[in-house]
Every structure is written in C-alpha cells, then in structure tokens.
Design a protein around this motif. Structure first.
Motif: not given
Length: 132
Positions: A106-107, A109-115
C-alpha cells in the motif's frame, strides 16, 4: 512446657473452634483472591480501553495525513477491523495475513506502514484474547 490451664488439659473439646477458625481463614483468603482478581480485571479493561483509544487516534491521524490515498487507507482500516468479525482462529489468521500483504504494498512511507502493521497486530491480538 506443660500448660495446666490450656483447654485441652482441662478436657475441653476445642475442635469446633479450630474448624471455625480454619473456615474464617479460608473465607478471608478466598475474599482476598476474588478482590485481587477483580482489581486485575479492572486494570486489564482500562488498559484495553487505553489501547483502543490510542488505536482510534492513530487511525484518525493516518486518515487525515493521507489525502491522496484516503479512500484506500479507509478501506484497508475496515479490513483490519474485519479481523474481529472472524468466526474462528483460521479465518482471523487468514484475514491478518491478507491485510499484512496489502499493507506492505500500500505505501512506501515507513511510518505509515509501521502504524498500519501495529493496528493490524493490535486487532489480531485482541481477537485472539477473546473467549471463544
């Protein structure tokens, strides 16, 4: 040392008193155990509420900052929450695996993925802790 005044030396049967004292002690232990279990369950419930509140806050923040993929993000969150509707452990695990694959594609972006991964794990763990 021999105590001439002790009730057993006077021919008095104290077994009833001994049994009563034992019963009082057992009742006190059981009451304390129940109170401890109750306090632990209240703490666990409050921790669950805290986690759920944090999860909802995190979901809101993610939706607000992902304007370009907001609809896709919302759909993915629905799928994450859908794990809770599973009818058995196998279904929950299958939904969890599917969601995890979607998150990784989906993404970037590491922080979005981690969230999102954290959300999925929280929901999956909550499902597993449900009494079935």
């Amino acid at each position: 040392m021999h105590n001439p005044i002790h009730p057993t030396n006077m021919g008095i049967d104290t077994s009833y008193l001994d049994k009563s004292l034992e019963e009082i002690y057992r009742n006190r232990e059981e009451t304390e155990k129940r109170e401890t279990e109750y306090r632990e369950s209240v703490v666990n419930a409050l921790q669950g509420i805290e986690k759920n509140t944090a999860l909802l806050t995190e979901m809101t923040i993610l939706l607000q900052k992902s304007n370009d993929k907001q609809d896709e993000m919302f759909q993915l969150m629905i799928e994450i929450l859908g794990i809770m509707k599973s009818s058995n452990e196998e279904e929950a695990e299958s939904k969890f695996t599917t969601v995890m694959k979607k998150i990784t594609t989906f993404t970037e972006n590491a922080s979005t993925m981690q969230s999102l991964i954290s959300m999925a794990q929280t929901v999956y763990n909550a499902y597993q802790s449900l009494p079935l």
